[in-house]
Scaffold this motif. Structure first.
Motif, PDB file in Angstrom:
ATOM      1  N   ASP A 207      -4.397 -40.957 -28.500  1.00 33.62           N
ATOM      2  CA  ASP A 207      -3.519 -42.003 -27.957  1.00 33.62           C
ATOM      3  C   ASP A 207      -2.857 -41.526 -26.666  1.00 33.62           C
ATOM      4  O   ASP A 207      -2.359 -40.399 -26.590  1.00 33.62           O
ATOM      5  CB  ASP A 207      -2.423 -42.367 -28.958  1.00 33.62           C
ATOM      6  CG  ASP A 207      -2.984 -42.887 -30.271  1.00 33.62           C
ATOM      7  OD1 ASP A 207      -4.196 -43.139 -30.325  1.00 33.62           O
ATOM      8  OD2 ASP A 207      -2.217 -43.027 -31.228  1.00 33.62           O
ATOM      9  N   ARG A 208      -2.820 -42.406 -25.687  1.00 34.06           N
ATOM     10  CA  ARG A 208      -2.093 -42.134 -24.442  1.00 34.06           C
ATOM     11  C   ARG A 208      -0.741 -42.814 -24.505  1.00 34.06           C
ATOM     12  O   ARG A 208      -0.621 -43.918 -25.039  1.00 34.06           O
ATOM     13  CB  ARG A 208      -2.875 -42.637 -23.226  1.00 34.06           C
ATOM     14  CG  ARG A 208      -4.224 -41.942 -23.032  1.00 34.06           C
ATOM     15  CD  ARG A 208      -4.941 -42.492 -21.819  1.00 34.06           C
ATOM     16  NE  ARG A 208      -6.264 -41.941 -21.666  1.00 34.06           N
ATOM     17  CZ  ARG A 208      -6.548 -40.805 -21.015  1.00 34.06           C
ATOM     18  NH1 ARG A 208      -5.568 -40.120 -20.447  1.00 34.06           N
ATOM     19  NH2 ARG A 208      -7.791 -40.359 -20.925  1.00 34.06           N
ATOM     20  N   HIS A 209       0.277 -42.153 -23.935  1.00 34.14           N
ATOM     21  CA  HIS A 209       1.605 -42.766 -23.977  1.00 34.14           C
ATOM     22  C   HIS A 209       1.820 -43.747 -22.824  1.00 34.14           C
ATOM     23  O   HIS A 209       2.765 -44.532 -22.848  1.00 34.14           O
ATOM     24  CB  HIS A 209       2.704 -41.706 -23.989  1.00 34.14           C
ATOM     25  CG  HIS A 209       2.579 -40.657 -22.925  1.00 34.14           C
ATOM     26  ND1 HIS A 209       2.724 -40.927 -21.580  1.00 34.14           N
ATOM     27  CD2 HIS A 209       2.342 -39.315 -23.020  1.00 34.14           C
ATOM     28  CE1 HIS A 209       2.587 -39.802 -20.889  1.00 34.14           C
ATOM     29  NE2 HIS A 209       2.340 -38.805 -21.726  1.00 34.14           N
ATOM     30  N   GLY A 210       0.990 -43.696 -21.805  1.00 36.95           N
ATOM     31  CA  GLY A 210       1.016 -44.714 -20.766  1.00 36.95           C
ATOM     32  C   GLY A 210       2.037 -44.507 -19.661  1.00 36.95           C
ATOM     33  O   GLY A 210       2.246 -45.403 -18.840  1.00 36.95           O
ATOM     34  N   ARG A 212       3.041 -42.213 -16.345  1.00 36.40           N
ATOM     35  CA  ARG A 212       2.532 -41.198 -15.426  1.00 36.40           C
ATOM     36  C   ARG A 212       3.344 -39.915 -15.551  1.00 36.40           C
ATOM     37  O   ARG A 212       4.567 -39.956 -15.742  1.00 36.40           O
ATOM     38  CB  ARG A 212       2.575 -41.701 -13.984  1.00 36.40           C
ATOM     39  CG  ARG A 212       1.543 -42.787 -13.685  1.00 36.40           C
ATOM     40  CD  ARG A 212       1.410 -43.047 -12.186  1.00 36.40           C
ATOM     41  NE  ARG A 212       2.655 -43.486 -11.588  1.00 36.40           N
ATOM     42  CZ  ARG A 212       3.393 -42.748 -10.773  1.00 36.40           C
ATOM     43  NH1 ARG A 212       3.023 -41.507 -10.463  1.00 36.40           N
ATOM     44  NH2 ARG A 212       4.513 -43.237 -10.256  1.00 36.40           N
TER      45      ARG A 212
END
Length: 237
Positions: A207-210, A212
């Motif tokens: 999962d990416r936390h989104g 930058r």
């Protein structure tokens, strides 16, 4: 300063500046006359170094310009060696090996007369006793930081209490006593710092936390500043 060294330093000054640099500023830094800077810049341009500008306005170096690798001064070599020594003694195994490889690469490419600054530097990082082993793969954590992915960790605090948290890793701090992982904690909805030797388990999520990395790190820095300010206000009160 030899003329060749001065030409190199002019290029370095132009490379590190995001805006035009005047001849007067360069002359002050290099302790020479403005006329000498004008002459040196003209020589660089004559050697096809992409410097542009004019007297009174300033000079800039084209971003595409690339100097031959490792044209280093003795001070720069010792700075690199000191940093690599420190990382070799305190970094995670992958980073420590990279630091040792870096020293070997620098040694192999610098001119012979500069190698004593690597073999027998005038500075050195202090000896470090063995740190407690990490409970998380620090090298993989660095990759997850760059890729903006989450990690689920089991953690034991200084009191021995355990918890499971999903974190957004921000940065790893390397200290003498331990390594510290700064992260956004979904459980606490705030930034927290975790000693890597107190991590009891780690699951590297896809999962990416989104957010930058630059933005996340700026938020973390602001949280640190806010805590320091609150602590200073409390001590004054």
């Amino acid at each position: 300063m030899r003329r060749a060294d001065r030409l190199f330093q002019i290029i370095q000054i132009l490379r590190r500046s995001p805006r035009p640099v005047t001849a007067g500023d360069m002359a002050g830094e290099l302790e020479v006359s403005v006329r000498t800077i004008y002459r040196d810049v003209a020589d660089l341009i004559g050697q096809r170094v992409p410097v542009s500008g004019e007297p009174g306005f300033g000079y800039i170096l084209d971003d595409a310009f690339d100097m031959p690798a490792l044209m280093l001064t003795p001070d720069e070599i010792e700075a690199a060696v000191l940093g690599a020594q420190w990382v070799a003694g305190r970094g995670d195994p992958v980073l420590a090996k990279a630091a040792r490889d870096l020293i070997a690469k620098i040694t192999s490419v610098v001119p012979e007369h500069l190698r004593p600054f690597i073999a027998d530097p005038s500075i050195g990082a202090p000896f470090l006793f063995r740190q407690a082993p990490d409970g998380i793969d620090v090298a993989r954590t660095r990759t997850w930081i760059r890729e903006g992915r989450k990690i689920r960790i089991g953690y034991r605090d200084e009191r021995g209490d355990t918890s499971v948290r999903v974190i957004w890793p921000v940065i790893i701090g390397y200290f003498d006593e331990a390594r510290m992982l700064a992260a956004w904690c979904e459980l606490r909805q705030d930034f927290r710092h975790f000693r890597t030797d107190r991590v009891t388990s780690a699951e590297f999520l896809e999962d990416r936390h989104g957010v930058r990395l630059g933005v996340l790190r700026a938020r973390w820095k602001r949280s640190i500043d806010a805590r320091l300010s609150a602590r200073a206000a409390s001590s004054r009160g």
